[in-house]
Design a protein around this motif. Sequence first.
Motif, mmCIF file in Angstrom:
data_model
loop_
_atom_site.group_PDB
_atom_site.id
_atom_site.type_symbol
_atom_site.label_atom_id
_atom_site.label_comp_id
_atom_site.label_asym_id
_atom_site.label_seq_id
_atom_site.Cartn_x
_atom_site.Cartn_y
_atom_site.Cartn_z
ATOM 1 N N GLY A 326 0.837 -1.205 0.000
ATOM 2 C CA GLY A 326 0.000 0.000 0.000
ATOM 3 C C GLY A 326 0.867 1.249 0.000
ATOM 4 N N GLY A 327 1.973 1.204 0.737
ATOM 5 C CA GLY A 327 2.932 2.303 0.722
ATOM 6 C C GLY A 327 3.599 2.469 -0.624
ATOM 7 N N SER A 328 3.829 1.366 -1.321
ATOM 8 C CA SER A 328 4.403 1.431 -2.673
ATOM 9 C C SER A 328 3.468 2.168 -3.616
ATOM 10 N N LEU A 329 2.184 1.823 -3.565
ATOM 11 C CA LEU A 329 1.212 2.504 -4.420
ATOM 12 C C LEU A 329 1.145 3.989 -4.090
ATOM 13 N N ALA A 330 1.171 4.321 -2.802
ATOM 14 C CA ALA A 330 1.125 5.731 -2.402
ATOM 15 C C ALA A 330 2.314 6.500 -2.960
ATOM 16 N N ALA A 331 3.486 5.880 -2.924
ATOM 17 C CA ALA A 331 4.679 6.566 -3.418
ATOM 18 C C ALA A 331 4.600 6.805 -4.914
ATOM 19 N N VAL A 332 4.098 5.834 -5.666
ATOM 20 C CA VAL A 332 3.988 6.000 -7.117
ATOM 21 C C VAL A 332 2.942 7.059 -7.455
ATOM 22 N N VAL A 333 1.811 7.047 -6.743
ATOM 23 C CA VAL A 333 0.782 8.059 -6.979
ATOM 24 C C VAL A 333 1.352 9.453 -6.741
ATOM 25 N N GLU A 334 2.161 9.590 -5.704
ATOM 26 C CA GLU A 334 2.766 10.892 -5.409
ATOM 27 C C GLU A 334 3.694 11.326 -6.542
ATOM 28 N N LYS A 335 4.523 10.417 -7.012
ATOM 29 C CA LYS A 335 5.443 10.749 -8.100
ATOM 30 C C LYS A 335 4.702 11.084 -9.391
ATOM 31 N N ALA A 336 3.530 10.487 -9.576
ATOM 32 C CA ALA A 336 2.760 10.739 -10.800
ATOM 33 C C ALA A 336 2.174 12.144 -10.826
#
Length: 455
Positions: A326-336
């Motif tokens: 879930g933290g991985s998805l959050a990090a990618v969403v932030e970078k996007a």
Amino acid sequence: MGNTAVLLHTAGAIVGVVVLILRAKVNPALALVLGSVYLGLATGLGAERTVDTITRGFGDLMAEVGLLIVFGVLLGSLLSALGAIEKLVATLLRLLGPKRLPYSFAVTVGTVLQSIFADVLLVMTAPIARSLGRRTGPLGTARMAAAMALGVEVGIALSVPGIGALALAGLLDIPLGTMLLYGFPVTAVTIVVTLFLFGVAARRGFWNPERDEIPREAAAEEAPTTGAGTEVDAPDAAAPDGPPLALSLAPLLLALVLIAGGAFAEVGGWDSPVVTFLGNPVIGLLLGLVGACLVARRQLPDGAVGEAFGQAFRTSGQILVLTGVGGSLAAVVEKAGLGDIVKESFSASTWAPLALVWLIAALLHMAIGSVTTSAITAAGILAPVAPALDVQPVFIALAAGAGSLFAIHATSNTFWLLQTLLGQTTRGTLKTCTVTVSAASVVALLLVQSISLIL
């Protein structure tokens, strides 16, 4: 990349994750990683940055909540071994009487006992709830079933140390003490209000015992059994021998008091190294765990502590992996760059952002069917955009947790456990679980919204 493209790719990643979980029966953790990979590549991060973002997001979140989850599950496992639940229910019945029992039982399960893994908590407490239901009047089974559903599910999502609440706090970078101070009263009030409304509806014909309950004789034939082959639903079973209730619960209460004390000190501006250290959630739960170990070693047979720890480690592993991705998805969403898009889309109004948070989590839960997974996924999407919503992060976390409670249905393991263990038909479980917890989801949103407007 344009805003529209980012939004479409983000929506596509979410839909893809849901389809993989539901249709392809892919494990949620793997589905979330695949969704993160797609989103990173599709939004132009490139292969190297995508992989780096995924791994960093996982590691950063584990640094925030990894030990908290492990310590919480270990502590809950020891409480189970000490027989604290049975003693606590017996005490509530003696002190408050059968009329108030559903309320006290549900609030206790939703707050104090949330360190125990949900399925374990349900299997241990549901037979007790069913047995006690016969003492609380003609609608006792219905009220205790609703109390059980509310306590387990609302506690997971909103109350520390519930797994969903821990994950939400970590993903949104909320101090655990703050999550406890806000989540605890929201959980308790939500449970009491919803259970009262259920009772009113049940008395007016919402509950039909002949169609919504399985006759006890028929249910006994289908009841789950323990390893010894005896029925789990042993009616009116006495609390097991062991340490007094106060001693069994003292380690958990110590941990909660230390965490809450640290939060109060922070709010009050009391800067003390000792208070800061003891009020740190990791230290608070560690001291509680040490205390529980000392009690268990003196009160339980040789090997019981090791067995409890082994079960807890098996349970915490899957939770840690799911929370981390879930933290991985959050990090990618932030970078996007989704945060900038949301910031442009919303005004300073508080209502719309919280309603959006609730809606995203509710839609994810209706699709996925897991409270914890939908809360974590929703928080993963919302964490990068939280600063743009002009709302305190703790309210975003509580709104996401509230949304993840909406429409628990047949895809949830909890739904079928509640039906089997509490002697309900599918029709009855839809009333006590799906309808009632969905009502709690809305009540919790209204409470969070009201508090956010005041504070």
